[in-house]
Write an enzyme that holds these catalytic residues in place. Sequence first.
Site, mmCIF file in Angstrom:
data_model
loop_
_atom_site.group_PDB
_atom_site.id
_atom_site.type_symbol
_atom_site.label_atom_id
_atom_site.label_comp_id
_atom_site.label_asym_id
_atom_site.label_seq_id
_atom_site.Cartn_x
_atom_site.Cartn_y
_atom_site.Cartn_z
ATOM 1 N N HIS A 135 8.173 41.421 6.320
ATOM 2 C CA HIS A 135 7.900 40.131 6.969
ATOM 3 C C HIS A 135 6.730 40.163 7.951
ATOM 4 C CE1 HIS A 135 8.391 36.123 8.679
ATOM 5 N NE2 HIS A 135 8.529 36.641 9.876
ATOM 6 N N HIS A 156 4.106 42.168 7.973
ATOM 7 C CA HIS A 156 2.846 42.435 7.254
ATOM 8 C C HIS A 156 1.995 43.560 7.849
ATOM 9 C CE1 HIS A 156 2.581 38.260 5.077
ATOM 10 N NE2 HIS A 156 3.841 38.642 5.259
ATOM 11 N N ASN A 211 11.915 34.368 4.283
ATOM 12 C CA ASN A 211 11.965 33.013 4.839
ATOM 13 C C ASN A 211 11.181 31.991 4.021
ATOM 14 O OD1 ASN A 211 9.963 34.856 6.043
ATOM 15 N ND2 ASN A 211 9.148 33.008 6.987
ATOM 16 N N HIS A 212 10.243 32.420 3.164
ATOM 17 C CA HIS A 212 9.469 31.462 2.353
ATOM 18 C C HIS A 212 10.053 31.255 0.953
ATOM 19 C CE1 HIS A 212 6.507 31.047 5.416
ATOM 20 N NE2 HIS A 212 6.098 32.303 5.342
ATOM 21 N N GLU A 229 7.546 37.268 -1.476
ATOM 22 C CA GLU A 229 7.655 35.912 -0.920
ATOM 23 C C GLU A 229 6.313 35.281 -0.568
ATOM 24 O OE1 GLU A 229 9.357 34.989 2.765
ATOM 25 O OE2 GLU A 229 7.972 36.228 3.866
ATOM 26 N N ASN A 230 5.236 36.047 -0.582
ATOM 27 C CA ASN A 230 3.927 35.485 -0.235
ATOM 28 C C ASN A 230 2.958 35.476 -1.415
ATOM 29 O OD1 ASN A 230 4.718 37.204 2.557
ATOM 30 N ND2 ASN A 230 4.133 35.079 2.807
ATOM 31 N N HIS A 285 14.327 41.615 6.036
ATOM 32 C CA HIS A 285 13.179 40.744 6.277
ATOM 33 C C HIS A 285 13.349 40.147 7.667
ATOM 34 C CE1 HIS A 285 9.791 38.649 4.420
ATOM 35 N NE2 HIS A 285 10.147 37.605 5.149
HETATM 36 FE FE LIG Z 1 8.473 36.390 5.719
#
Ligand SMILES: [Fe+2]
Length: 250
Positions: free
Chosen positions: A167, A169, A58-59, A30-31, A142
């Site tokens: 999530h 990190h 969430n992204h 997601e990142n 997540h």
């Molecule tokens: Fe996230």
Amino acid sequence: MGRPGRDALEDRLAGLREELEVDVCVVNGENVADGVGITPKLAERLLAAGADAITLGNHTWRRQEIRPYLESSDRIVRPANFAATTPGKGLTVVPAADGTPVAVVNVMGSLSLQPATSMWELVDDLVDEARAATPVVVVDVHAEATSEKVALARWLDGRVTAVIGTHTHVQTSDARVQPGGTAAITDAGMTGPHDSVIGVEAELAIRRMRTGMPVRFRPAEGGVRLEGVVVDCDADGRATAIEPLRIDAS
Ligand SMILES: [Fe+2]
């Protein structure tokens, strides 16, 4: 996380898979698009680099172009507890190297995130559906809160192979195989630049926090590490070991 994370993955993942005899590989993506979201092109690159399945969080919706890809690809999941009207799904089944089907489930916690429904409302049905397809089930939870991730791992103990947190990190030091045979870690960590504030250039993240003003984030560049976990399991999908990975890739 951003280009540094993607470069590390493209450089190292194939070799690591061979070295560690990895049969199936799940990557949270997601990142990957400049720090937030993912595009079809980048998803294809993660798969080409050695991922078998991609999970999100969430992204997910940051990049519009991912929507049709979520509908058409069996290699990518988004949190199952997003609204039912949104594109994509929260469960997929991919083959491991020896052909064993592996179910990949993605759910999202509620604390400081905004899923459409609580993951607790649907996770049992989702796990039943996964287990109907295969005994090997990997759950990416997540979530921001350690409590939610630890609680879900306990709740699913004995019903899935692994519950892997994402999530935050920052890799946690609680990798364990629970009594029922489910491996768990609260956060698998980040493949990306660790000389940063969870992947973002430190100065930018600090400025936003200190001033409360909008600041455009950029992924940092230094201290790149490849992080994750390796889980071993038997033919019944019971985990026998979990080993955190933390590899300098800068
Ligand atoms: Fe996230």
